[in-house]
Scaffold this active site. Structure first.
Site, PDB file in Angstrom:
ATOM      1  N   ASP A  48     -29.093 -44.170  13.927  1.00  0.00           N
ATOM      2  CA  ASP A  48     -28.135 -45.129  13.386  1.00  0.00           C
ATOM      3  C   ASP A  48     -28.963 -46.348  13.006  1.00  0.00           C
ATOM      4  OD1 ASP A  48     -26.310 -47.062  12.815  1.00  0.00           O
ATOM      5  OD2 ASP A  48     -25.093 -46.785  14.621  1.00  0.00           O
TER       6      ASP A  48
ATOM      7  N   TYR B 204     -18.763 -53.633  -2.330  1.00  0.00           N
ATOM      8  CA  TYR B 204     -20.048 -52.941  -2.525  1.00  0.00           C
ATOM      9  C   TYR B 204     -20.959 -53.759  -3.456  1.00  0.00           C
ATOM     10  CZ  TYR B 204     -23.047 -49.083  -4.252  1.00  0.00           C
ATOM     11  OH  TYR B 204     -24.097 -48.280  -4.622  1.00  0.00           O
TER      12      TYR B 204
END
Ligand code: NAD
Ligand code: SER
Length: 319
Positions: free
Chosen positions: A54, A144
């Site tokens: 991660d 985004y």
């Protein structure tokens, strides 16, 4: 000279799946460590090292960088445009904190070079849409896009302030046959090929005349490796180079698909992604990339479509 040791974070995604294999072909299988939250494609898992990671866990990231003596990081983990609009806070966290973790480790001397992709999503509704220049109005209207704009500025800041060697491309929508797209607005241009072969019909989530900048994956992978290989003095832009490939609308690609699949039909049912697409350029001026490090795209719409069909048919045993 010591061989570069490369880490690709986000190796199970649309780009990572192809980039890892290309880097392994150039640098040697053992010198490219694939990392993702989830397992990667079989050929990635079987051809070289893979680590579950991660990227938001900076301690583990550093541990793996030290374990594998990593010199270059390709940071591909991110949430793409359509999914990010649904999960704005997590998208911001993932897209920004992953970048900070990598930039900080480079600043501390643990990594020598970083590749971090930007996107045509940095542009917004106030940007000139045709042949969008490198330097222009940049007012993105998606989470985004805002994360890509901020990321570009941070890459440049770390370069100027600390000499961190960051390299970045504003990818257009990417189309490939090896891997599925991961929640973007340009995903239709991949789905259309699969649906044409499966059902000979496709319902498109963008309207027929929505032209967007696109690129075939082999061109995108080559551009990525070329900008990373270019001598540092040739990289004049640290925030993100415009990268041009092909510009087409759903109607254009449907016509080419129909040439390969007689009787193919398309219908249009625009959803929330239409608004995102409407805020992006239709085509890109990439003269800075051409001038600085010699960028040249190879695939046009016809060549791309023929190669897509050939490989998808081979893959499904149809030829
Ligand atoms: P993708 O969604 O297909 O893949 C992203 C990968 O990152 C996935 O495999 C996911 O499991 C992994 N990931 C997510 N969170 C993670 C975490 N916390 N730690 C580790 N891995 C994690 O995305 P992609 O299309 O391959 O895009 C890669 C990069 O390129 C992104 O930064 C994207 O914004 C950029 N980009 C892509 C396109 C495109 O058309 N594909 C266009 C412009 C820019
Ligand atoms: N293909 C990407 C998306 O649609 C562009 O960055 O999100």
């Amino acid at each position: 000279m010591a061989t570069d040791k490369i880490m690709v974070i986000g190796s199970s995604g649309q780009i990572g799946t192809e980039l890892v294999m290309e880097l392994r072909a150039s640098f040697g299988n053992d010198n490219v460590v694939a990392c993702d939250l989830k397992s990667s494609a079989q050929e990635v898992m079987e051809s070289g090292p893979f680590e579950t990671l991660d990227v938001l866990d900076k301690t583990k990231l550093l541990e793996l960088i030290k374990k594998h003596h990593i010199t270059q990081v390709y940071l591909l983990a991110a949430m793409l445009s359509a999914t990010a609009e649904q999960h704005p806070m997590f998208a911001w966290k993932l897209n920004m904190e992953s970048l900070f973790n990598v930039l900080e480790l480079a600043k501390e001397g643990h990594i020598k070079k970083i590749y971090w992709p930007s996107s045509i999503a940095v542009f917004g509704p106030t940007t000139p849409r045709q042949n969008t220049p490198q330097y222009t109005i940049i007012e993105p209207s998606t989470v985004y896009g805002i994360s890509k704009q901020a990321g570009e500025r941070w890459c440049e800041w770390y370069f100027k302030k600390y000499g961190v060697d960051t390299r970045s491309l504003r990818y257009p929508g990417l189309i490939g046959w090896k891997s599925a797209p991961g929640g973007g607005t340009t995903d239709y241009a991949v789905h259309i090929f699969h649906e044409a072969l499966k059902k000979n019909t496709y319902e498109c989530f963008l309207s027929e005349n929505t032209a967007l900048p696109m690129m075939y994956m082999p061109d995108a992978i080559r551009a990525t490796i070329e900008i990373m290989d270019a001598p540092a003095e040739k990289i004049k832009i640290r925030g993100g180079y415009n990268l041009g490939g092909i510009s087409f609308s759903p109607k254009d690609i449907a016509a080419v698909v129909a040439q390969n699949c007689p009787g193919f039909t398309i219908t249009y049912k625009p959803d929330f992604r239409q608004q995102i697409a409407d805020s992006w350029p239709a085509s890109i001026d990439d003269s800075e990339a051409k001038k600085d490090w010699g960028w040249k795209p190879q695939f046009d719409l016809i060549a791309m479509s023929e190669d897509m069909f050939l490989n998808l048919k081979k893959n499904s045993g149809k030829i």
